[in-house]
Motif scaffolding. Sequence first.
Motif, PDB file in Angstrom:
ATOM      1  N   SER A 190      -3.451 -18.383 -20.615  1.00  8.61           N
ATOM      2  CA  SER A 190      -4.288 -17.234 -20.948  1.00  8.61           C
ATOM      3  C   SER A 190      -3.898 -16.049 -20.073  1.00  8.61           C
ATOM      4  O   SER A 190      -3.387 -16.218 -18.981  1.00  8.61           O
ATOM      5  CB  SER A 190      -5.751 -17.568 -20.745  1.00  8.61           C
ATOM      6  OG  SER A 190      -5.961 -17.887 -19.387  1.00  8.61           O
ATOM      7  N   VAL A 191      -4.137 -14.869 -20.587  1.00  3.28           N
ATOM      8  CA  VAL A 191      -3.809 -13.647 -19.847  1.00  3.28           C
ATOM      9  C   VAL A 191      -5.066 -12.793 -19.749  1.00  3.28           C
ATOM     10  O   VAL A 191      -5.827 -12.688 -20.700  1.00  3.28           O
ATOM     11  CB  VAL A 191      -2.723 -12.835 -20.586  1.00  3.28           C
ATOM     12  CG1 VAL A 191      -2.253 -11.673 -19.723  1.00  3.28           C
ATOM     13  CG2 VAL A 191      -1.565 -13.720 -20.970  1.00  3.28           C
ATOM     14  N   VAL A 192      -5.278 -12.210 -18.584  1.00  2.00           N
ATOM     15  CA  VAL A 192      -6.351 -11.227 -18.439  1.00  2.00           C
ATOM     16  C   VAL A 192      -5.695  -9.850 -18.515  1.00  2.00           C
ATOM     17  O   VAL A 192      -4.759  -9.576 -17.778  1.00  2.00           O
ATOM     18  CB  VAL A 192      -7.075 -11.380 -17.090  1.00  2.00           C
ATOM     19  CG1 VAL A 192      -8.142 -10.302 -16.933  1.00  2.00           C
ATOM     20  CG2 VAL A 192      -7.692 -12.764 -16.965  1.00  2.00           C
ATOM     21  N   HIS A 193      -6.157  -9.041 -19.455  1.00  2.00           N
ATOM     22  CA  HIS A 193      -5.617  -7.693 -19.568  1.00  2.00           C
ATOM     23  C   HIS A 193      -6.582  -6.713 -18.944  1.00  2.00           C
ATOM     24  O   HIS A 193      -7.774  -6.756 -19.222  1.00  2.00           O
ATOM     25  CB  HIS A 193      -5.441  -7.302 -21.033  1.00  2.00           C
ATOM     26  CG  HIS A 193      -4.479  -8.155 -21.769  1.00  2.00           C
ATOM     27  ND1 HIS A 193      -3.132  -8.042 -21.610  1.00  2.00           N
ATOM     28  CD2 HIS A 193      -4.663  -9.158 -22.652  1.00  2.00           C
ATOM     29  CE1 HIS A 193      -2.528  -8.917 -22.388  1.00  2.00           C
ATOM     30  NE2 HIS A 193      -3.442  -9.621 -23.026  1.00  2.00           N
ATOM     31  N   SER A 235     -10.676 -17.458 -17.387  1.00  2.00           N
ATOM     32  CA  SER A 235      -9.309 -17.653 -17.874  1.00  2.00           C
ATOM     33  C   SER A 235      -8.572 -18.791 -17.177  1.00  2.00           C
ATOM     34  O   SER A 235      -7.699 -19.412 -17.772  1.00  2.00           O
ATOM     35  CB  SER A 235      -8.509 -16.365 -17.692  1.00  2.00           C
ATOM     36  OG  SER A 235      -9.128 -15.318 -18.363  1.00  2.00           O
ATOM     37  N   VAL A 236      -8.915 -19.052 -15.916  1.00  2.00           N
ATOM     38  CA  VAL A 236      -8.218 -20.095 -15.157  1.00  2.00           C
ATOM     39  C   VAL A 236      -8.321 -21.435 -15.882  1.00  2.00           C
ATOM     40  O   VAL A 236      -7.391 -22.231 -15.879  1.00  2.00           O
ATOM     41  CB  VAL A 236      -8.790 -20.170 -13.725  1.00  2.00           C
ATOM     42  CG1 VAL A 236      -8.340 -21.440 -13.030  1.00  2.00           C
ATOM     43  CG2 VAL A 236      -8.339 -18.969 -12.924  1.00  2.00           C
ATOM     44  N   GLU A 237      -9.474 -21.610 -16.591  1.00  2.00           N
ATOM     45  CA  GLU A 237      -9.682 -22.893 -17.268  1.00  2.00           C
ATOM     46  C   GLU A 237      -8.874 -23.005 -18.560  1.00  2.00           C
ATOM     47  O   GLU A 237      -8.759 -24.083 -19.137  1.00  2.00           O
ATOM     48  CB  GLU A 237     -11.173 -23.061 -17.599  1.00  2.00           C
ATOM     49  CG  GLU A 237     -12.024 -23.161 -16.347  1.00  2.00           C
ATOM     50  CD  GLU A 237     -13.467 -22.770 -16.610  1.00  2.00           C
ATOM     51  OE1 GLU A 237     -13.864 -22.709 -17.792  1.00  2.00           O
ATOM     52  OE2 GLU A 237     -14.179 -22.518 -15.631  1.00  2.00           O
ATOM     53  N   ILE A 238      -8.341 -21.898 -19.037  1.00  2.00           N
ATOM     54  CA  ILE A 238      -7.617 -21.923 -20.307  1.00  2.00           C
ATOM     55  C   ILE A 238      -6.119 -21.761 -20.048  1.00  2.00           C
ATOM     56  O   ILE A 238      -5.700 -20.790 -19.422  1.00  2.00           O
ATOM     57  CB  ILE A 238      -8.116 -20.787 -21.228  1.00  2.00           C
ATOM     58  CG1 ILE A 238      -9.621 -20.933 -21.452  1.00  2.00           C
ATOM     59  CG2 ILE A 238      -7.358 -20.792 -22.542  1.00  2.00           C
ATOM     60  CD1 ILE A 238     -10.259 -19.752 -22.115  1.00  2.00           C
ATOM     61  N   ILE A 266     -12.160   1.949 -18.547  1.00  2.00           N
ATOM     62  CA  ILE A 266     -11.577   0.771 -17.922  1.00  2.00           C
ATOM     63  C   ILE A 266     -11.884  -0.414 -18.824  1.00  2.00           C
ATOM     64  O   ILE A 266     -13.043  -0.654 -19.173  1.00  2.00           O
ATOM     65  CB  ILE A 266     -12.163   0.560 -16.518  1.00  2.00           C
ATOM     66  CG1 ILE A 266     -11.887   1.799 -15.661  1.00  2.00           C
ATOM     67  CG2 ILE A 266     -11.558  -0.689 -15.868  1.00  2.00           C
ATOM     68  CD1 ILE A 266     -12.510   1.759 -14.292  1.00  2.00           C
ATOM     69  N   VAL A 267     -10.843  -1.098 -19.245  1.00  2.00           N
ATOM     70  CA  VAL A 267     -11.034  -2.200 -20.185  1.00  2.00           C
ATOM     71  C   VAL A 267     -10.601  -3.505 -19.537  1.00  2.00           C
ATOM     72  O   VAL A 267      -9.578  -3.556 -18.854  1.00  2.00           O
ATOM     73  CB  VAL A 267     -10.201  -1.979 -21.467  1.00  2.00           C
ATOM     74  CG1 VAL A 267     -10.551  -3.023 -22.509  1.00  2.00           C
ATOM     75  CG2 VAL A 267     -10.404  -0.594 -22.005  1.00  2.00           C
ATOM     76  N   ILE A 268     -11.410  -4.526 -19.710  1.00  2.00           N
ATOM     77  CA  ILE A 268     -11.046  -5.858 -19.228  1.00  2.00           C
ATOM     78  C   ILE A 268     -11.159  -6.802 -20.421  1.00  2.00           C
ATOM     79  O   ILE A 268     -12.193  -6.842 -21.086  1.00  2.00           O
ATOM     80  CB  ILE A 268     -11.978  -6.312 -18.093  1.00  2.00           C
ATOM     81  CG1 ILE A 268     -11.846  -5.352 -16.927  1.00  2.00           C
ATOM     82  CG2 ILE A 268     -11.635  -7.736 -17.647  1.00  2.00           C
ATOM     83  CD1 ILE A 268     -12.972  -5.445 -15.955  1.00  2.00           C
ATOM     84  N   ASP A 269     -10.087  -7.502 -20.701  1.00  5.51           N
ATOM     85  CA  ASP A 269     -10.023  -8.297 -21.919  1.00  5.51           C
ATOM     86  C   ASP A 269      -9.535  -9.699 -21.537  1.00  5.51           C
ATOM     87  O   ASP A 269      -8.475  -9.839 -20.940  1.00  5.51           O
ATOM     88  CB  ASP A 269      -9.033  -7.586 -22.871  1.00  5.51           C
ATOM     89  CG  ASP A 269      -8.689  -8.395 -24.108  1.00  5.51           C
ATOM     90  OD1 ASP A 269      -8.609  -9.633 -24.005  1.00  5.51           O
ATOM     91  OD2 ASP A 269      -8.471  -7.786 -25.168  1.00  5.51           O
ATOM     92  N   ASN A 270     -10.323 -10.714 -21.811  1.00  8.96           N
ATOM     93  CA  ASN A 270      -9.856 -12.077 -21.551  1.00  8.96           C
ATOM     94  C   ASN A 270     -10.207 -13.005 -22.704  1.00  8.96           C
ATOM     95  O   ASN A 270     -11.079 -12.705 -23.510  1.00  8.96           O
ATOM     96  CB  ASN A 270     -10.413 -12.608 -20.225  1.00  8.96           C
ATOM     97  CG  ASN A 270     -11.908 -12.745 -20.236  1.00  8.96           C
ATOM     98  OD1 ASN A 270     -12.641 -11.765 -20.095  1.00  8.96           O
ATOM     99  ND2 ASN A 270     -12.392 -13.959 -20.410  1.00  8.96           N
ATOM    100  N   VAL A 271      -9.500 -14.108 -22.765  1.00  9.74           N
ATOM    101  CA  VAL A 271      -9.705 -15.054 -23.863  1.00  9.74           C
ATOM    102  C   VAL A 271     -10.839 -16.000 -23.492  1.00  9.74           C
ATOM    103  O   VAL A 271     -10.977 -16.393 -22.345  1.00  9.74           O
ATOM    104  CB  VAL A 271      -8.407 -15.860 -24.098  1.00  9.74           C
ATOM    105  CG1 VAL A 271      -8.599 -16.880 -25.201  1.00  9.74           C
ATOM    106  CG2 VAL A 271      -7.269 -14.920 -24.433  1.00  9.74           C
ATOM    107  N   ILE A 272     -11.675 -16.331 -24.454  1.00  8.74           N
ATOM    108  CA  ILE A 272     -12.694 -17.356 -24.190  1.00  8.74           C
ATOM    109  C   ILE A 272     -12.654 -18.408 -25.293  1.00  8.74           C
ATOM    110  O   ILE A 272     -12.234 -18.131 -26.414  1.00  8.74           O
ATOM    111  CB  ILE A 272     -14.122 -16.766 -24.112  1.00  8.74           C
ATOM    112  CG1 ILE A 272     -14.393 -15.846 -25.300  1.00  8.74           C
ATOM    113  CG2 ILE A 272     -14.359 -16.057 -22.811  1.00  8.74           C
ATOM    114  CD1 ILE A 272     -15.843 -15.557 -25.481  1.00  8.74           C
ATOM    115  N   HIS A 273     -13.108 -19.602 -24.937  1.00 14.03           N
ATOM    116  CA  HIS A 273     -13.152 -20.675 -25.927  1.00 14.03           C
ATOM    117  C   HIS A 273     -14.438 -20.631 -26.722  1.00 14.03           C
ATOM    118  O   HIS A 273     -14.459 -20.690 -27.930  1.00 14.03           O
ATOM    119  CB  HIS A 273     -13.050 -22.028 -25.221  1.00 14.03           C
ATOM    120  CG  HIS A 273     -11.629 -22.481 -25.091  1.00 14.03           C
ATOM    121  ND1 HIS A 273     -10.689 -22.231 -26.062  1.00 14.03           N
ATOM    122  CD2 HIS A 273     -10.993 -23.151 -24.110  1.00 14.03           C
ATOM    123  CE1 HIS A 273      -9.539 -22.728 -25.690  1.00 14.03           C
ATOM    124  NE2 HIS A 273      -9.682 -23.283 -24.489  1.00 14.03           N
TER     125      HIS A 273
END
Lengths: 419, 250
Positions: free
Chosen positions: A340-343, A334-337, A356-363
Amino acid sequence: MLLFILRDSIFIFGPLFYLLTIRPTKIKLIQVIVLVILPFCLLLTYTSQLIAICFLFITASLLFYLFTKSIVAFFDVTVVLLISIFSDNLAQFINSQLTTNSYILEIFWFILCQISLSFLYKNCVKKKLSSLRFPFKMQLLLIIIGILTLGMFYINVFFIGVQDNKALTTANFFIQITYILLIVLAVTLLITNLNKMQAIQQKEVAQQQFFEYMQALEQVNTDMQKFRHDYTNILMSLKNYIEDEDLQGLKHYFYSDIMQVEKQTLFQSKIIGTLEKLEVVELKGLLSSKLLLANRLQQRVTVEIPHPISSVNMNLIDLTRVLGILIDNAMEASVEIADSVVHIAVLSTAQQSVVIVIDNVIHDTNINISTIFDYQSSSKGDGRGIGLANVKEILQAHANVSLNTRIEKQHFIQELQIF
Amino acid sequence: MKIVICEDDARQRKFLQSTIVHSSLFQYDDVEIALIASNPSEVFTYLKEHRANCFLLDIELQHEINGLELANTIRSKDPLASIIFITTYADKLKLTFTYKIAALDFIVKNEPNLAENLIDTLHIAYQKHQNIQTEQIDKTFQVKIGEHVQIIPFTDIYCFATSLNAHKIEMKEKNGVYEFFSNLTDIEQQLDERFFRCHRGYIINLQHIRKIDQTYRTITMTNGSICHYSFRYKKALIKALPSTSTIIFE
């Protein structure tokens, strides 16, 4: 002679395939026959029995190590040889006690012992040991103990002399039984110790995580004190602006000075606030340290813990390791985008499990998810893809934990469900 | 598809209604707005005698019952209804809503493309509604995580495999890898003729085979996954292969 070799080959290699759960394909059987059994026969005929047996042990261990790529193979080869020697002696003992002295009956007793001991070893001992993590030193020690025991048994067989003597067979048998019992006792002690050591390690990790949580708390506390210290000054300045009726100046002072400075304080106390309902100290520590790290990296992370979580049914060392890797990966991506938010969410479900859910945006959504858990696979270059492979390896030991990984509308979502 | 709107702000209510009425979605005969409520009690009264398929709810309702509780009640009455939340704050409790009450989506009020997002989401809800109506749902595999049900079309699934850990099944599909507790015999019952049990530990989708290796008895799927097949299933496997496929034999 031939019958003897045939019997031994079947009852050494059969249990080995069974114990190591290898499918005995044609190729593997041919490899075993050509590389181990045939040379063994030749050595047995032309040199001494001792050399032949040493050869059998070494080649069998190496071959099965290659089949399984696991150090367990060495141990299992040793155990199988031990079981077969022991069964042999037991068969002789029973036979001599029964005084019928038929060779067929002896073979029958031998087969019975061999099969039941192998079965016991696989279903009781191996099953129990598989849930423990042995350090490399311990594995080496166990293998050395195994090999020494094997050596003792052979010395016992070869140097004591002729076995036809009934009294000698009996004595031999009891020596072996005593020895085996002692070894079992020693190994049990070793394993109990190992268990204790791992419990201590777990406590250490908990303490470390708790320490990080305390640090975060302290940071918030310091900021609060600083705020209180500045409080009077701030009020005085505000008063001046109000008395001068300088609304523009007040606005500017409020937004650019007070708000900017306090944003940081507010953020950190918010971190602590979001973790309030999480009652598992290890997890609290892990999440607070990851949130502080995210703050340093200026990466937005949200944490949702809507209902109290008092316990998680999983070894907490493993859980914190897995979550650490997953959250690090999510933040790294996420740092590169920008924006962006990490949920992250820790939720209790109606079925009493924890999700436990981890959700992040990817390109890049063209990742082949089926292969990202392999050791060699990493989109980030060499040596950096070990994380997910480790996750998979850790989770394999937990029968009540499942991990889903999926890509949905440019989101990379990982769901860890602990039952 | 019957749509229910619950929003306490009158202007916002009007906006939602006009957006839906003027959208491409409204051409379908079976789409209608069944109720426009300003508070949860109206929705409860409506639900006593009627049913609806799609709910648009404001999370921050100024009422003693908030959006979350309302959604919970709706969910307990109708597990299949689509629930869409409208919120002022992006990402607020997004995951909680997804996994605890299986919300279909989140729409943020202050975003410029609000109308567009709304219609897109309603189209998804409509699609889901259609699938339920025409029983297309039968051609999908469902994995439940918390309250959230992930629906995966059979076409996207490559294979099911038993994990090293007994009782844990691993499923690989186009967009993800899933693990759940079940056994292959039960799963086999839920699938259709595209799938083939080729081994004690594997079920494969016959339409995704890339390569069959006869020396090592492995099957490489189009995603690169490797499955095993056992000797006794070989004949049946070759017979079951789709005739049009281009599978490499080795």
